[in-house]
Write a protein that holds these residues in place. Structure first.
Motif, short mmCIF file in Angstrom:
data_model
loop_
_atom_site.label_atom_id
_atom_site.label_comp_id
_atom_site.label_asym_id
_atom_site.label_seq_id
_atom_site.Cartn_x
_atom_site.Cartn_y
_atom_site.Cartn_z
N ASN A 172 40.51 32.49 35.52
CA ASN A 172 41.75 32.48 34.74
C ASN A 172 42.81 33.41 35.33
O ASN A 172 43.83 33.67 34.69
CB ASN A 172 41.44 32.89 33.30
N ARG A 173 42.53 33.90 36.54
CA ARG A 173 43.42 34.84 37.25
C ARG A 173 43.64 36.13 36.46
O ARG A 173 44.71 36.72 36.49
CB ARG A 173 44.76 34.17 37.62
N GLN A 174 42.59 36.52 35.75
CA GLN A 174 42.56 37.81 35.07
C GLN A 174 41.70 38.77 35.87
O GLN A 174 40.79 38.36 36.60
CB GLN A 174 41.98 37.66 33.66
N LEU A 175 41.97 40.07 35.73
CA LEU A 175 41.19 41.06 36.47
C LEU A 175 39.71 40.92 36.15
O LEU A 175 39.30 40.90 34.99
CB LEU A 175 41.68 42.47 36.10
N ASP A 176 38.91 40.82 37.19
CA ASP A 176 37.45 40.75 37.08
C ASP A 176 36.91 42.15 37.37
O ASP A 176 36.64 42.51 38.51
CB ASP A 176 36.93 39.72 38.09
N GLU A 177 36.78 42.95 36.28
CA GLU A 177 36.44 44.36 36.47
C GLU A 177 35.08 44.54 37.14
O GLU A 177 34.90 45.44 37.96
CB GLU A 177 36.47 45.09 35.13
N ARG A 178 34.13 43.69 36.81
CA ARG A 178 32.78 43.83 37.38
C ARG A 178 32.81 43.72 38.90
O ARG A 178 32.26 44.57 39.62
CB ARG A 178 31.87 42.76 36.79
N HIS A 179 33.49 42.71 39.40
CA HIS A 179 33.55 42.52 40.86
C HIS A 179 34.53 43.48 41.51
O HIS A 179 34.37 43.85 42.67
CB HIS A 179 33.88 41.06 41.19
N GLN A 180 35.56 43.89 40.77
CA GLN A 180 36.49 44.89 41.31
C GLN A 180 35.75 46.19 41.61
O GLN A 180 35.91 46.80 42.67
CB GLN A 180 37.63 45.14 40.32
N ARG A 181 34.95 46.62 40.65
CA ARG A 181 34.17 47.84 40.85
C ARG A 181 33.10 47.65 41.92
O ARG A 181 32.81 48.57 42.69
CB ARG A 181 33.56 48.28 39.52
N ALA A 182 32.52 46.46 41.98
CA ALA A 182 31.50 46.18 42.99
C ALA A 182 32.08 46.30 44.41
O ALA A 182 31.40 46.80 45.32
CB ALA A 182 30.90 44.79 42.79
N LEU A 183 33.31 45.86 44.58
CA LEU A 183 33.95 45.98 45.89
C LEU A 183 34.07 47.44 46.31
O LEU A 183 33.76 47.80 47.45
CB LEU A 183 35.34 45.34 45.87
N THR A 184 34.52 48.29 45.39
CA THR A 184 34.64 49.71 45.72
C THR A 184 33.28 50.30 46.06
O THR A 184 33.15 51.08 47.00
CB THR A 184 35.28 50.49 44.55
N ASN A 219 50.78 44.11 35.34
CA ASN A 219 50.69 45.57 35.18
C ASN A 219 49.30 46.10 35.57
O ASN A 219 48.66 46.84 34.82
CB ASN A 219 51.02 45.98 33.74
N LEU A 220 48.86 45.73 36.75
CA LEU A 220 47.52 46.09 37.20
C LEU A 220 47.49 47.25 38.19
O LEU A 220 46.41 47.66 38.62
CB LEU A 220 46.85 44.86 37.86
N TYR A 221 48.64 47.80 38.52
CA TYR A 221 48.66 48.87 39.53
C TYR A 221 47.83 50.07 39.08
O TYR A 221 46.93 50.53 39.80
CB TYR A 221 50.10 49.28 39.82
N GLU A 222 48.10 50.56 37.88
CA GLU A 222 47.34 51.72 37.39
C GLU A 222 45.87 51.39 37.18
O GLU A 222 44.99 52.18 37.61
CB GLU A 222 47.96 52.25 36.09
N PRO A 223 45.51 50.27 36.56
CA PRO A 223 44.08 49.99 36.36
C PRO A 223 43.27 49.90 37.66
O PRO A 223 42.17 50.45 37.73
CB PRO A 223 44.08 48.65 35.62
#
Length: 356
Positions: free
Chosen positions: A30-42, A70-74
């Motif tokens: 849905n082109r929403q932030l995928d926090e699980r995979h975002q953190r996995a990348l880091t 507004n995803l810069y800070e997150p």
């Protein structure tokens, strides 16, 4: 408020040479932030042996700053949290991408500093109507807040050409700690190195390659110039690269091997062939055949194949793989199996995703 500066440990590591991948953005269908995979990348970059990350940069998609995202800070905050949790014992440089007009750039820099970032990678894209002096003044204002990594971006993806004199003055700005050279052009790359060599601050500035078309050759080259009657040498010590957002563990091995070759003073001709292999792989990921239109989806496709992303979605729905690009990625996977780190990712993926 006084400007932050690099610790002596980070300064030394930056000058010894680091692998700094440009951190992508993980989205769901849905082109929403995928926090699980975002953190996995880091977690992947931390575990891979990288010496830092750069986030909020081109590979993270500039649209993260736009309404309604507004995803810069997150994304900066999540990356900083994961790096803190990783308990990394080696020096690790957290770099925040900063862009926009001066007011926006200052706001982003202050936010990055508040989140514990070590340096700002200062984009000079989108300032086409600015004079070089205007750009230098903006840089001084950012450097008065936190250490700055300059960024020479190729014109084909939004950069502009700057004069030798610009880079000469840029190098003189206090708290400029490095320059990422990514003009994809030998003449312009030499301009930057010669300008730094002509500065009294030359020993305070580390040179990093962003020339994805010439990574290994950049890292093996010692530049030599006559400055004021003396010979000055400067090397490109590391890379801050979108290309190193994939196959990162192998990139770390590569840089260590290059450091050893440099120390021994013996550069085998085989390195020239290896440079072509890396450049050929980069062409599949970055899509120069279509003027780099598929460069971010190309990175995503490799990470998707490894399980680090769910898909190749970008915030801009029109940003996707170019015709034939998937087949090109197939080709380089088959041609250069020694360049990928699929086995490393497979071994640790469940842990990074929080499944273990």
């Amino acid at each position: 408020m006084a400007a932050t500066t690099l610790s002596s440990e980070l300064f030394s590591a930056l000058h010894e040479g680091l692998v700094i991948p440009a951190h992508p953005l993980a989205l769901d269908q849905n082109r929403q932030l995928d926090e699980r995979h975002q953190r996995a990348l880091t977690r992947y970059y931390a575990a891979s042996g990288a010496g830092g990350i750069a986030i909020g940069v081109h590979s993270t998609q500039f649209e993260i700053r736009d309404e309604p995202y507004n995803l810069y800070e997150p994304v900066l905050r999540m990356a900083a949290e994961e790096i803190a949790k990783a308990n990394i014992t080696r020096p690790f440089l957290k770099v925040a991408g900063v862009c926009g007009l001066t007011e926006q750039a200052i706001q982003e820099t202050r936010l990055a500093a508040s989140l514990g970032y070590d340096a700002a990678l200062l984009s000079m894209g989108g300032l086409v109507d600015w004079s070089e002096q205007d750009v230098l003044e903006r840089t001084k204002q950012i450097a008065a807040i936190m250490p700055v990594i300059g960024f020479y971006l190729q014109p084909s993806v939004g950069g502009r050409i700057f004069s030798f004199d610009f880079w000469r003055q840029f190098a003189d700005i206090p708290n400029v700690v490095a320059i990422k050279m990514a003009p994809f052009n030998r003449y312009q790359t030499i301009d930057v190195v010669r300008a730094v060599c002509n500065s009294s601050r030359r020993d305070e500035i580390a040179l990093y390659t962003g020339n994805d078309d010439n990574i290994i050759n950049d890292l093996l080259t010692t530049y030599r110039f006559e400055v004021g009657g003396e010979t000055v040498e400067k090397a490109v010590v590391g890379g801050l690269l979108g290309h190193w957002a994939v196959w990162t563990n192998k990139a770390v091995e590569l840089l260590e091997e290059i450091k050893l070759a440099r120390a021994n003073g013996e550069i085998a001709t085989e390195w020239l062939t290896r440079n072509v292999e890396v450049t050929d792989a980069n062409a599949a990921f970055f899509d120069p055949a279509h003027h780099f239109a598929g460069c971010i989806p190309g990175i995503h496709e490799v990470l998707r194949r490894q399980g680090l992303l769910q898909g190749i979605w970008c915030l801009n729905p029109h940003e996707t793989l170019s015709p034939g690009q998937r087949e090109e990625i197939d080709r380089v996977y088959q041609a250069y199996p020694h360049l990928n780190d699929d086995a490393f990712v497979s071994e640790h993926l469940a842990t990074w995703l929080g499944d273990k």
